[in-house]
Enzyme design. Structure first.
Site, short mmCIF file in Angstrom:
data_model
loop_
_atom_site.label_atom_id
_atom_site.label_comp_id
_atom_site.label_asym_id
_atom_site.label_seq_id
_atom_site.Cartn_x
_atom_site.Cartn_y
_atom_site.Cartn_z
N SER A 1 2.58 -6.42 -7.59
CA SER A 1 2.15 -7.81 -7.79
C SER A 1 1.66 -8.06 -9.21
O SER A 1 1.70 -9.18 -9.70
CB SER A 1 1.03 -8.15 -6.80
OG SER A 1 -0.08 -7.29 -7.01
N THR B 1 -0.42 -3.06 -5.38
CA THR B 1 -0.22 -1.98 -6.33
C THR B 1 0.52 -2.47 -7.57
O THR B 1 1.44 -3.27 -7.48
CB THR B 1 0.61 -0.87 -5.68
OG1 THR B 1 -0.11 -0.38 -4.56
CG2 THR B 1 0.86 0.27 -6.64
N GLY C 1 6.01 7.22 -10.47
CA GLY C 1 4.99 6.39 -9.84
C GLY C 1 5.62 5.55 -8.75
O GLY C 1 6.84 5.39 -8.69
N LYS D 1 -1.52 7.50 -8.24
CA LYS D 1 -0.19 7.13 -7.77
C LYS D 1 0.90 7.56 -8.75
O LYS D 1 2.04 7.13 -8.65
CB LYS D 1 -0.13 5.62 -7.54
CG LYS D 1 -1.12 5.18 -6.47
CD LYS D 1 -1.18 3.69 -6.35
CE LYS D 1 -2.23 3.30 -5.31
NZ LYS D 1 -2.38 1.84 -5.19
#
Length: 633
Positions: A133, A10, A54, A42
């Site tokens: 990431s 994500t 988020g 999200k």
């Protein structure tokens, strides 16, 4: 399909520019390594659309945090920063929330904040915040294009998957069996030990103990050897054992104080035990393995105190909030009922010390140990048995009870409790056992009392040699089972001490003598030593007496000739009666100050000078009747 691995995790991106803020994220949802969905939302609008939020991490955990955060926003009227801090506090302190694995990014028109399960609330310096990431790529894109020599695609090749596992995110738990150990920078404690040379250790001991240079040098070398051993490779360090020390000298010359100050100097777990309290296995009494158990308990207290001190400020803030909540739910005897601004008012008054005497109801742990009476040859003795500690699964956790305490007492309990919640209490036993094994110090006092040889005496002395045999494996190195885990004593430093007035060190069994290769003779104290004891230490006996009497409004002054006479009287009394070392100074000083101490508040405002005349007058009876003084310590 070859590019698919690049989008496994994500990414949430928050950008603030020209008074506006935008939050975006990828829509990917994965189960393990399987991508289930790529269009998930999200980002959430909270507080009527005034706050954007988020998440990165576990979806279910994030939704739980969203619900909590929305309640906080309602509770604090949409104040983003206050709601974020309160959620972070709950996230850090509540047991259920601490298991949640996610990161939250929240923003309104004025602020952008990052919330983590460690209790951190972070406001970025720049107008961009990215987690997940893809966060480093987003940040790099904000700063400018990557240099030409950097091959960004190489990071996502299968060949570097193992390296990617080391780049964990704040919301991901570290696998205990996964990553290799990472070298850490030296902690302040490690740096402190590195700087403690033997010469500096002796200088520190000189501040508290007068004389006994040979004993100080011996313990200084022993401490430095422990640090040297820790710098060696494991295969070499394993073979190096501590050089245990045997101190021989009359009572009251500083044997115990040297060992205690030595342990305090290096923050080492320390226990002092009297060898005469132990009995041979098979006899009623304490077994020698309880020494190792006591050492682990001392290490537990030491580690807990260190960790509590590190989070003391945050724990005090959390305890203050608990006290405000407790006070707000009660009606003040004066009729004050907290209103809309009541909590703020209570918090202000609490800091001003206006509610210290008010009582609140808090939950306390009952740490009492059941006592069982046991009949022994010497009579009835009380024995404490920690059944809950021995059978934790049967008895459950510690017994708790409600208690009404003044705010001044409840605050300390709440601060300790909040500090334990903020620190990783589950790892305390493991760290304590390691500290006990690597740096533990055991002081075996009165070892001369078990120096009898078998066959010389009978009766109560029959187990003396047995106690020595039981001590052998403990001093040499063995494994002792405790309720916190197994502890090895291979590298514990043992310091034994005894006066040896009747017995001699050679009366110990040869095997035990060999376990104490360093033998130090401590000298009897002279009149000059007594004078130094009265004048040199940071908190000497005269300074202690001055501080005590100052609470009554009495100014106490010690003249040089008065201190010299006190030292002379202590030395003469030790020579003519029993030599009890520096403890004789307590007797002499109390005799000199007996009248002014008894007067107390009646002498408030007086200035008392202890000079040659005052000491001579106080000691006249003692000099005249030495035979009677034999019966008084």
């Amino acid at each position: 399909m070859s590019e698919t691995p690049a989008f496994r995790h994500t990414t949430v991106l928050a950008v603030r520019r020209d008074g506006a803020v935008a939050l975006g994220s990828d829509g990917q949802v994965t189960l393990g390594t399987t991508i289930l969905k790529q269009g998930a939302s999200k980002i959430r609008r909270l507080a009527g659309g005034t706050v954007l939020a988020g998440f990165a991490g576990s979806t279910a955990d994030a939704f739980t945090l969203f619900t909590r955060f929305e309640r906080k926003l309602e509770e604090f009227s949409g104040q983003l920063e206050r709601a974020a801090i309160e959620l972070a506090t709950d996230w850090r302190t509540e047991k259920m929330l601490r298991t949640l694995e996610a990161l939250l990014v929240v923003a309104d028109r004025e602020k952008t904040l990052l919330l983590s399960g460690t209790g951190d609330v972070i406001s970025p310096d720049e107008g961009i915040l990215a987690v997940g990431s893809g966060g480093p790529y987003a940040t790099a894109a904000r700063a400018g294009p990557l240099p030409e020599h950097v091959d960004a695609r190489r990071r996502d090749r299968p060949g570097v998957a193992e390296d990617r596992l080391r780049d964990r995110h704040l919301h991901q738990r570290r696998d205990r069996g996964g990553d290799p150990p990472v070298s850490r920078p030296a902690s302040p404690r490690d740096a402190h030990l590195r700087d403690l040379s033997p010469r500096r250790i002796v200088a520190e001991l000189d501040r508290h103990v007068v004389g006994q240079g040979k004993a100080k040098k011996a313990v200084a070398v022993a401490l430095r050897d422990r640090w040297r051993r820790q710098q060696l490779p494991p295969e070499v360090a394993r073979e190096i054992t501590p050089k245990n020390i045997l101190m021989v000298g009359p009572t009251g010359v500083g044997k115990t104080e040297i060992a205690r100050r030595m342990a305090r100097l290096v923050d080492a777990p320390f226990v002092k035990v009297e060898a005469s309290k132990f009995t041979e296995v098979g006899y009623v009494g304490r077994d020698v393995e309880s020494i190792a158990r006591d050492l682990v308990e001392a290490a537990i207290r030491l580690v807990k105190d260190e960790r509590r001190e590190r989070v003391r400020d945050r724990a005090q803030a959390a305890a203050e909030e608990k006290l405000v909540d407790l006070l707000a739910t009660q009606v003040d005897p004066a009729g004050f009922v907290p209103g809309p601004d009541g909590k703020e008012r209570l918090r202000r008054e609490l800091r001003e010390g206006k509610h210290e005497a008010r009582e609140v109801e808090v939950e306390v742990v009952d740490e009492r140990t059941p006592q069982i009476s046991v009949m022994t040859p010497q009579g009835v003795e009380e024995m404490g048995i920690d059944l809950p500690g021995m059978l934790p699964n049967l008895f459950g956790g510690p017994k708790k009870k409600k208690a009404r305490l003044p705010v001044s007492e409840a605050r300390a309990i709440l601060v300790d409790r909040e500090a334990d919640l903020l620190s990783d209490e589950a790892s305390v036993p493991q760290e304590a056992i390691r500290r006990a094994e690597e740096t533990g110090i055991v002081f075996l006092d009165e070892i001369d009392k078990i120096a009898g040889r078998e066959g010389k005496t009978g009766g109560p002395d029959v187990s003396r040699e047995g106690v020595q045999r039981d001590l052998l494996p403990l001093v040499e190195g063995t494994t002792v089972k405790t309720k916190h885990g197994n502890v090895r004593t291979d590298h514990v430093l043992f310091v034994a001490a005894g006066a040896f007035h009747v017995a001699r060190p050679s009366d110990l069994i040869p095997e035990l003598q060999g376990r104490f290769p360093i033998r130090v003779e401590l000298d009897a104290l002279t009149e000059a030593d007594f004078l130094r004891i009265l004048t040199e230490p940071e908190y000497s006996l005269p300074k202690q007496a001055q501080a005590l009497l100052s609470t009554e409004g009495i100014e106490l002054v010690f003249a040089d000739d008065g201190l010299a006479d006190i030292a002379k009287a202590a030395a003469e009394t030790n020579r003519s009666l029993e030599n009890i070392g520096a403890r004789r100074l307590h007797t002499i000083l109390e005799r000199v100050l007996s009248e002014v101490s008894f007067a107390g508040p009646d002498a408030a405002g007086a200035r008392i000078v202890v000079d040659h005349t005052a000491v001579t007058r106080a000691m006249a009876d003692l000099v005249a009747s030495r035979d009677l003084s034999r019966f008084v310590l």
